[in-house]
Design a protein around this motif. Structure first.
Motif, PDB file in Angstrom:
ATOM      1  N   ILE A 214      10.461  -7.654  42.868  1.00 32.29           N
ATOM      2  CA  ILE A 214       9.663  -8.851  42.635  1.00 32.29           C
ATOM      3  C   ILE A 214       8.121  -8.980  42.730  1.00 32.29           C
ATOM      4  N   ALA A 215       7.879  -7.927  43.673  1.00 27.22           N
ATOM      5  CA  ALA A 215       6.275  -7.902  43.848  1.00 27.22           C
ATOM      6  C   ALA A 215       5.434  -7.646  42.655  1.00 27.22           C
ATOM      7  N   PHE A 216       6.165  -7.248  41.446  1.00 29.16           N
ATOM      8  CA  PHE A 216       5.580  -6.701  40.122  1.00 29.16           C
ATOM      9  C   PHE A 216       5.379  -8.285  39.252  1.00 29.16           C
ATOM     10  N   GLY A 274       4.081  -3.776  51.458  1.00 28.47           N
ATOM     11  CA  GLY A 274       4.452  -4.997  51.138  1.00 28.47           C
ATOM     12  C   GLY A 274       5.420  -5.331  50.115  1.00 28.47           C
ATOM     13  N   VAL A 275       6.020  -4.263  49.657  1.00 28.93           N
ATOM     14  CA  VAL A 275       6.942  -4.249  48.351  1.00 28.93           C
ATOM     15  C   VAL A 275       8.374  -4.754  48.818  1.00 28.93           C
ATOM     16  N   ALA A 276       8.815  -5.727  48.275  1.00 30.74           N
ATOM     17  CA  ALA A 276      10.213  -6.177  48.690  1.00 30.74           C
ATOM     18  C   ALA A 276      11.243  -5.502  47.936  1.00 30.74           C
ATOM     19  N   VAL A 277      12.339  -5.188  48.661  1.00 32.90           N
ATOM     20  CA  VAL A 277      13.319  -4.664  48.057  1.00 32.90           C
ATOM     21  C   VAL A 277      14.494  -5.502  47.923  1.00 32.90           C
ATOM     22  N   GLY A 278      15.602  -5.207  47.193  1.00 33.53           N
ATOM     23  CA  GLY A 278      16.717  -6.013  46.804  1.00 33.53           C
ATOM     24  C   GLY A 278      18.086  -5.938  47.381  1.00 33.53           C
ATOM     25  N   ALA A 279      19.111  -5.891  46.703  1.00 33.69           N
ATOM     26  CA  ALA A 279      20.466  -6.226  46.826  1.00 33.69           C
ATOM     27  C   ALA A 279      21.087  -4.747  47.272  1.00 33.69           C
ATOM     28  N   SER A 280      20.472  -3.700  46.952  1.00 26.73           N
ATOM     29  CA  SER A 280      21.008  -2.251  47.465  1.00 26.73           C
ATOM     30  C   SER A 280      20.643  -2.108  48.855  1.00 26.73           C
ATOM     31  N   ARG A 310      20.638  -5.728  35.646  1.00 23.14           N
ATOM     32  CA  ARG A 310      20.507  -5.449  34.183  1.00 23.14           C
ATOM     33  C   ARG A 310      21.029  -6.743  33.346  1.00 23.14           C
ATOM     34  N   LYS A 311      22.268  -6.811  33.758  1.00 25.68           N
ATOM     35  CA  LYS A 311      23.104  -7.967  32.832  1.00 25.68           C
ATOM     36  C   LYS A 311      22.748  -9.452  33.381  1.00 25.68           C
ATOM     37  N   HIS A 312      22.616  -9.650  34.394  1.00 27.88           N
ATOM     38  CA  HIS A 312      22.193 -10.963  34.823  1.00 27.88           C
ATOM     39  C   HIS A 312      20.499 -11.214  35.113  1.00 27.88           C
ATOM     40  N   GLY A 313      19.770 -10.283  34.712  1.00 30.73           N
ATOM     41  CA  GLY A 313      18.301 -10.583  34.948  1.00 30.73           C
ATOM     42  C   GLY A 313      17.824 -10.869  33.608  1.00 30.73           C
ATOM     43  N   PRO A 388      17.682 -10.785  54.663  1.00 30.22           N
ATOM     44  CA  PRO A 388      16.371 -11.010  53.966  1.00 30.22           C
ATOM     45  C   PRO A 388      16.089 -10.479  52.641  1.00 30.22           C
ATOM     46  N   HIS A 389      16.733  -9.374  52.225  1.00 29.69           N
ATOM     47  CA  HIS A 389      16.675  -8.617  51.052  1.00 29.69           C
ATOM     48  C   HIS A 389      17.310  -9.317  49.828  1.00 29.69           C
ATOM     49  N   ILE A 390      18.366 -10.153  50.144  1.00 30.68           N
ATOM     50  CA  ILE A 390      19.106 -10.877  49.017  1.00 30.68           C
ATOM     51  C   ILE A 390      18.361 -11.824  48.017  1.00 30.68           C
ATOM     52  N   PRO A 391      17.360 -12.647  49.053  1.00 31.39           N
ATOM     53  CA  PRO A 391      16.664 -13.601  48.294  1.00 31.39           C
ATOM     54  C   PRO A 391      15.540 -12.892  47.460  1.00 31.39           C
ATOM     55  N   THR A 392      15.257 -11.735  47.947  1.00 32.57           N
ATOM     56  CA  THR A 392      14.213 -10.741  47.029  1.00 32.57           C
ATOM     57  C   THR A 392      14.612  -9.924  45.965  1.00 32.57           C
ATOM     58  N   ASN A 393      16.025 -10.224  45.597  1.00 33.87           N
ATOM     59  CA  ASN A 393      16.513  -9.253  44.621  1.00 33.87           C
ATOM     60  C   ASN A 393      15.944  -9.612  43.387  1.00 33.87           C
ATOM     61  N   PRO A 394      15.739  -8.670  42.433  1.00 35.55           N
ATOM     62  CA  PRO A 394      14.847  -9.083  41.281  1.00 35.55           C
ATOM     63  C   PRO A 394      15.687 -10.001  40.124  1.00 35.55           C
ATOM     64  N   ALA A 395      17.083  -9.933  40.181  1.00 35.62           N
ATOM     65  CA  ALA A 395      17.709 -10.937  39.619  1.00 35.62           C
ATOM     66  C   ALA A 395      18.463 -11.870  40.638  1.00 35.62           C
ATOM     67  N   ARG A 396      18.362 -13.234  40.416  1.00 32.89           N
ATOM     68  CA  ARG A 396      18.783 -14.341  41.084  1.00 32.89           C
ATOM     69  C   ARG A 396      20.354 -14.198  41.847  1.00 32.89           C
ATOM     70  N   ILE A 397      20.544 -14.073  43.174  1.00 30.08           N
ATOM     71  CA  ILE A 397      21.670 -14.002  43.537  1.00 30.08           C
ATOM     72  C   ILE A 397      21.833 -15.411  44.416  1.00 30.08           C
ATOM     73  N   ALA A 398      22.608 -16.050  43.774  1.00 31.74           N
ATOM     74  CA  ALA A 398      22.876 -17.530  44.133  1.00 31.74           C
ATOM     75  C   ALA A 398      23.778 -17.716  45.394  1.00 31.74           C
ATOM     76  N   GLY A 399      24.785 -16.913  45.697  1.00 28.80           N
ATOM     77  CA  GLY A 399      25.879 -17.047  46.561  1.00 28.80           C
ATOM     78  C   GLY A 399      26.713 -15.822  46.917  1.00 28.80           C
ATOM     79  N   VAL A 400      27.828 -15.889  47.682  1.00 29.42           N
ATOM     80  CA  VAL A 400      28.528 -14.877  47.841  1.00 29.42           C
ATOM     81  C   VAL A 400      29.349 -14.477  46.581  1.00 29.42           C
ATOM     82  N   ASP A 401      29.541 -15.259  45.753  1.00 30.91           N
ATOM     83  CA  ASP A 401      30.372 -15.109  44.758  1.00 30.91           C
ATOM     84  C   ASP A 401      29.666 -13.817  44.002  1.00 30.91           C
ATOM     85  N   GLN A 402      28.402 -13.935  43.830  1.00 29.32           N
ATOM     86  CA  GLN A 402      27.584 -12.971  43.089  1.00 29.32           C
ATOM     87  C   GLN A 402      27.471 -11.561  43.604  1.00 29.32           C
TER      88      GLN A 402
END
Length: 416
Positions: A214-216, A274-280, A310-313, A388-402
């Motif tokens: 998301i830094a980009f 300072g580049v944030a990573v994501g859900a992986s 890709r599917k949800h972003g 802290p890497h879940i809120p910075t995932n490029p496609a929004r993850i709203a909760g445990v279900d995602q």
């Protein structure tokens, strides 16, 4: 003072420096004595390396300067291991730490040194240290001699696992980075293939999630030099991807190993801008306490995270994933490997491409293949939500279900 034949340079500011080009034993002895003036060295060595001539040679070279040896730190760095090392450092009055081995040793040494500097010698003290803004910096210099490609030696943070709740947390402070990293490709010949390749995929994960960060998203991001970061990640993949294929095919290829080690540095240079990573990363950290190897979490989770994103972003997410596709499909040996796996540049997604590359390395690509069944997904998802890497995932993850959806994609080798 630099040794004859040694290449010595500053990798990051203010540290670490890199030493390469001479055998690790020679470099370690020289810098321990001449650079750090050490008289009381505490050595942390992996259990597997401790039985080899590599460690015998190092131990003989350092001689009476060694006041203590720690044989191994368990994967994902349990709190009790950290506390044992911290107590040793204080009791033995160590003035230099030398690590010889892979990622867990590096993280363990970082956190133990920081704990020792702050007198954090109980489980509760260690947990409090993690969020203490008044914490003192490390006082004992460290030399890391890595034998894997995970890159933790460049990172001013380390992960450790509280066994009381099986949650892995990050300990971050600028002082925890080693003063010197010694790179010796020949030493890594003793690293098991699975560890070498999977840790390389960990650094690939840094580059891939870095390119998709998301830094980009914001043009002219004032907090991150995005152009420089993207350059580092692309260069890292140019080195890591063909290097991993080469060492899979010919383990004794020292030039490929050296190239991969420099690719790791590229990856970390990008990350540390300072580049944030994501859900992986966010999910992968919670697979460790279940017994999944550090690098193997990237082998398993990165393809599924890319596919879910890709599917949800939005279109921006898919545009960033094209950067990943360009990097993979821009290396001839990688293209050959992907074709062998039945992919084409015109139709392959980023998730499919990364998964095919992992398959070509012979690494696991599903949770089932690393012993994580559906019954464990709920707990993994709940723990991952605290990352802290879940809120910075490029496609929004709203909760445990995602997160459960992503885990389901990774559960078995499903067709996407």
């Amino acid at each position: 003072m630099v040794l004859p034949g040694e290449t010595h340079f500053q990798a990051l500011s203010p540290k670490p420096f890199i030493s390469t080009g001479v055998p690790f034993v020679e470099a370690c002895k020289h810098h321990a004595v001449e650079t750090f003036g050490a008289k009381r060295i505490y050595t942390i060595v992996s259990k597997s390396i401790s039985t080899t001539s590599n460690f015998t040679s190092l131990k003989d070279a350092l001689g009476d300067l060694v006041v203590g040896i720690r044989y191994g730190i368990r994967q994902h760095v349990p709190f009790p291991d950290v506390l044992e090392v911290a107590n040793d450092l204080l009791t033995l009055q160590a003035d230099l730490i030398v690590t010889l081995g892979a990622g867990s040793l590096t993280d363990g040494a970082k956190i133990a040194s920081w704990a020792a500097a702050n007198g954090a010698l109980t489980l509760d003290d260690l947990e409090k240290l993690r969020t203490n803004p008044q914490a003192k910096g490390c006082t004992i210099p460290t030399i890391n001699i890595p034998t894997s490609l995970s890159g933790g030696e460049y990172n001013p943070s380390g992960g450790a696992t509280d066994l009381r709740n099986h949650r892995k947390s990050s300990f971050k402070h600028p002082s925890v980075v080693a003063e010197l990293v010694i790179l010796d490709p020949e030493l890594t010949l003793s690293t098991p293939e699975r560890v070498w390749l999977s840790s390389g995929m960990r650094s690939v994960d840094h580059c891939v999630e870095g390119l998709c960060s998301i830094a980009f998203r914001l043009d002219g991001n004032e907090n991150v030099d995005t152009a420089k970061a993207e350059g580092y990640f692309v260069e890292g993949l140019k080195r890591l991807l063909p290097g991993l294929l080469a060492t899979k095919k010919t383990p004794g290829d020292l030039e490929a190993r050296r190239t991969e080690m420099l690719g790791v540095l590229d990856a970390m240079r990008g990350m540390l801008l300072g580049v944030a990573v994501g859900a992986s990363h966010g999910i992968g950290h919670q697979l460790g306490p279940l017994g999944v190897g550090h690098g193997e979490t990237s082998c398993v989770m990165l393809p599924s995270v890319l596919e879910w994103n890709r599917k949800h972003g939005d279109a921006w997410v898919r545009e960033r994933q094209k950067k990943v596709l360009d990097a993979f499909w821009g290396v001839s040996t990688v293209v050959d490997a992907l074709h062998r796996r039945g992919l084409s540049r015109e139709t392959a997604t980023a998730g499919q491409t990364v998964r095919a590359f992992v398959e070509e390395l012979g690494m696991p690509t599903s949770l089932a293949s690393v012993g994580v069944g559906r019954e464990k997904l709920k707990k993994v998802a709940e723990n991952a939500m605290a990352s802290p890497h879940i809120p910075t995932n490029p496609a929004r993850i709203a909760g445990v279900d995602q997160i459960r959806e992503i885990l389901e994609l990774a559960l078995e080798d499903a067709v996407w």
